[in-house]
Motif scaffolding. Structure first.
Motif, short mmCIF file in Angstrom:
data_model
loop_
_atom_site.label_atom_id
_atom_site.label_comp_id
_atom_site.label_asym_id
_atom_site.label_seq_id
_atom_site.Cartn_x
_atom_site.Cartn_y
_atom_site.Cartn_z
N LEU A 170 33.87 34.04 24.16
CA LEU A 170 34.48 33.54 22.93
C LEU A 170 34.76 32.05 23.05
O LEU A 170 35.36 31.60 24.02
N HIS A 171 34.32 31.32 22.04
CA HIS A 171 34.46 29.85 22.03
C HIS A 171 35.18 29.43 20.76
O HIS A 171 34.71 29.68 19.64
N ARG A 172 36.34 28.79 20.89
CA ARG A 172 37.11 28.33 19.73
C ARG A 172 36.45 27.11 19.10
O ARG A 172 36.05 26.18 19.79
N VAL A 173 36.42 27.11 17.76
CA VAL A 173 35.82 25.97 17.07
C VAL A 173 36.75 25.35 16.03
O VAL A 173 36.43 24.31 15.47
N HIS A 174 37.90 25.96 15.74
CA HIS A 174 38.81 25.43 14.74
C HIS A 174 40.25 25.53 15.23
O HIS A 174 40.64 26.54 15.80
N SER A 175 41.04 24.50 14.96
CA SER A 175 42.47 24.52 15.28
C SER A 175 43.26 23.63 14.34
O SER A 175 44.31 23.14 14.69
N GLN A 176 42.75 23.37 13.14
CA GLN A 176 43.35 22.35 12.30
C GLN A 176 44.41 22.84 11.33
O GLN A 176 45.06 22.04 10.67
N PHE A 177 44.62 24.15 11.19
CA PHE A 177 45.59 24.65 10.23
C PHE A 177 47.01 24.58 10.79
O PHE A 177 47.22 24.68 11.99
N LYS A 178 47.98 24.43 9.91
CA LYS A 178 49.35 24.13 10.32
C LYS A 178 50.17 25.37 10.65
O LYS A 178 51.10 25.31 11.45
N ASN A 179 49.86 26.50 10.02
CA ASN A 179 50.69 27.69 10.18
C ASN A 179 50.03 28.71 11.11
O ASN A 179 48.80 28.84 11.14
N GLN A 180 50.86 29.46 11.83
CA GLN A 180 50.34 30.44 12.77
C GLN A 180 49.49 31.48 12.07
O GLN A 180 48.40 31.82 12.54
N TRP A 181 49.98 32.03 10.94
CA TRP A 181 49.23 33.10 10.27
C TRP A 181 47.84 32.63 9.86
O TRP A 181 46.89 33.43 9.85
N GLU A 182 47.70 31.35 9.54
CA GLU A 182 46.41 30.84 9.11
C GLU A 182 45.39 30.89 10.25
O GLU A 182 44.20 31.05 10.02
N GLN A 183 45.86 30.75 11.47
CA GLN A 183 44.97 30.69 12.62
C GLN A 183 44.86 32.01 13.39
O GLN A 183 44.11 32.11 14.35
N ASP A 184 45.61 33.02 12.95
CA ASP A 184 45.50 34.32 13.61
C ASP A 184 44.08 34.87 13.45
O ASP A 184 43.43 34.67 12.42
N ASN A 185 43.61 35.55 14.48
CA ASN A 185 42.25 36.11 14.49
C ASN A 185 42.30 37.44 15.23
O ASN A 185 42.15 37.50 16.44
N GLN A 186 42.56 38.50 14.48
CA GLN A 186 42.80 39.80 15.09
C GLN A 186 41.61 40.31 15.90
O GLN A 186 41.78 40.89 16.97
N TRP B 27 45.58 34.02 23.38
CA TRP B 27 44.67 34.75 22.51
C TRP B 27 45.41 35.69 21.57
O TRP B 27 44.80 36.49 20.87
N GLN B 28 46.74 35.59 21.54
CA GLN B 28 47.52 36.44 20.65
C GLN B 28 47.82 35.76 19.31
O GLN B 28 47.99 36.43 18.29
N SER B 29 47.93 34.44 19.31
CA SER B 29 48.20 33.70 18.09
C SER B 29 47.64 32.28 18.21
O SER B 29 47.28 31.84 19.30
N TRP B 30 47.56 31.58 17.06
CA TRP B 30 46.97 30.24 17.02
C TRP B 30 45.54 30.24 17.58
O TRP B 30 45.10 29.27 18.18
N VAL B 31 44.82 31.32 17.39
CA VAL B 31 43.48 31.44 17.96
C VAL B 31 42.46 30.62 17.19
O VAL B 31 41.61 29.95 17.76
N GLY B 32 42.54 30.66 15.87
CA GLY B 32 41.58 29.95 15.05
C GLY B 32 40.24 30.67 14.95
O GLY B 32 40.08 31.79 15.42
N THR B 33 39.28 30.01 14.34
CA THR B 33 37.94 30.56 14.21
C THR B 33 37.22 30.50 15.55
O THR B 33 37.41 29.56 16.33
N VAL B 34 36.41 31.51 15.81
CA VAL B 34 35.79 31.67 17.14
C VAL B 34 34.31 31.97 17.00
O VAL B 34 33.88 32.68 16.08
N LEU B 35 33.52 31.44 17.91
CA LEU B 35 32.12 31.83 18.05
C LEU B 35 32.02 32.85 19.17
O LEU B 35 32.54 32.64 20.27
N ALA B 36 31.34 33.95 18.90
CA ALA B 36 31.11 34.97 19.92
C ALA B 36 29.63 34.96 20.29
O ALA B 36 28.76 35.00 19.42
N VAL B 37 29.35 34.88 21.59
CA VAL B 37 27.98 34.90 22.10
C VAL B 37 27.92 35.86 23.28
O VAL B 37 28.94 36.23 23.85
#
Length: 232
Positions: free
Chosen positions: A110-126, A144-154
Motif C-alpha cells: 500500500l502506497h499513500r498518495v494523498h494527505s491534503q484534507f484537513k479533517n480526519q474523517w475525510e482521510q479515513d480509508n476503511q 493505518w487507523q486514521s489519516w490514511v488518505g487515498t492509497v495505491l494498492a499493488v
C-alpha cells in the motif's frame, strides 16, 4: 469492527481520463506515539497525483493496480477502481505489505498518495485499514487507523492486481475481523494459501452469480470471467 456498507458498490464507474504519474518520494517522517482512544497526528501533506486512468489493453508495459480512495474523494469518485502504473512507480518500492495478504501469498503493498484534507474523517480509508490488520492482535498500526488518505494498492511480486482480487483479500480480512470480534482470538487456520483458495472459490462463485457487470477486468462489478489471483 463495523460492518461494511455494500450499497457503496452500486453503479461503480471505473472510467477516467488521465494516468497516474510517479510522484516525488516524500521525505521520511517520524510516526507519533499512539495514545489510547485518540487519533494520531496527521502526517505532513504529500504531493497529490492525477486522477486514475482505467486499465486497458492499450496500456502495454504498464502494471495493473488499484486505487483505494479516502472518504472525501469517495464523494465524487468510486471507492476503488483499476489503474495502470509504470513499473518504476514509487508504489512498487519500499512500502508496507499487508500482513494477511503476505500469509495467503497474494502480497499487497500500500502506497499513500494523498494527505491534503484537513479533517480526519475525510482521510479515513476503511479498506486500507482492514488490509493492514495484524494477524495476532487484529488491530492495524496507529498510522493505518486514521489519516490514511487515498492509497495505491499493488502486488509486491509485480503481477497484475485486479479490483476483484483486491476486494477478495479485503473481504477475507473482514472475515478474520469478525472472528476477532467474536472473542475467539487469532484464526491461525486461515493464515495460509490453501484456506484462502477455498474461501475464494465460494466467494467468487457467489459474485459471478450476483454481479455480472459489463466492463471486463476493470469493472469491479463484472465477475463473469474473473480468474483466481494465483492464476495471474
Amino acid at each position: 469492527m463495523s460492518r461494511i456498507d455494500y450499497s457503496k458498490w452500486d453503479n461503480i464507474d471505473t472510467d477516467s481520463d488521465t494516468e497516474l504519474k510517479p510522484e516525488p518520494k516524500p521525505k521520511p517522517k517520524s510516526e507519533p506515539k499512539p495514545k489510547p482512544n485518540t487519533a494520531p497526528t496527521p502526517p505532513a501533506p504529500q504531493a497529490a497525483v492525477g486522477s486514475a486512468q482505467t486499465a486497458t489493453p492499450a496500456n502495454e508495459g504498464k502494471i495493473p493496480a488499484v486505487i483505494l480512495r479516502c472518504e472525501k474523494e469517495k464523494q465524487n469518485h468510486p471507492p476503488w477502481s483499476a489503474v495502470n502504473l509504470a513499473s518504476d512507480h514509487l508504489a512498487f518500492e519500499e512500502n508496507p505489505v499487508s500482513p494477511i495478504s503476505a500469509l495467503i501469498e497474494v502480497p499487497l503493498m500500500l502506497h499513500r498518495v494523498h494527505s491534503q484534507f484537513k479533517n480526519q474523517w475525510e482521510q479515513d480509508n476503511q479498506i486500507a485499514t482492514y488490509l493492514m490488520i495484524d494477524p495476532i492482535t487484529g488491530f492495524a498500526p496507529p498510522q493505518w487507523q486514521s489519516w490514511v488518505g487515498t492509497v495505491l494498492a499493488v502486488r509486491a511480486d509485480r503481477k497484475p492486481l485486479l479490483p476483484h482480487h483486491l476486494e477478495g483479500v479485503w473481504m477475507y480480512c473482514d472475515r478474520i475481523l469478525d472472528i476477532f470480534g467474536d472473542g475467539n482470538g487469532a484464526p491461525q487456520h486461515l493464515y495460509n494459501r490453501k484456506a484462502f483458495e477455498e474461501w475464494w472459490e465460494g466467494y467468487a462463485r457467489t459474485q459471478k452469480r450476483n454481479r455480472p457487470g459489463k466492463g471486463g477486468d476493470t469493472d469491479p462489478d463484472d465477475w463473469r470471467a474473473v480468474k483466481s489471483p494465483y492464476e495471474m
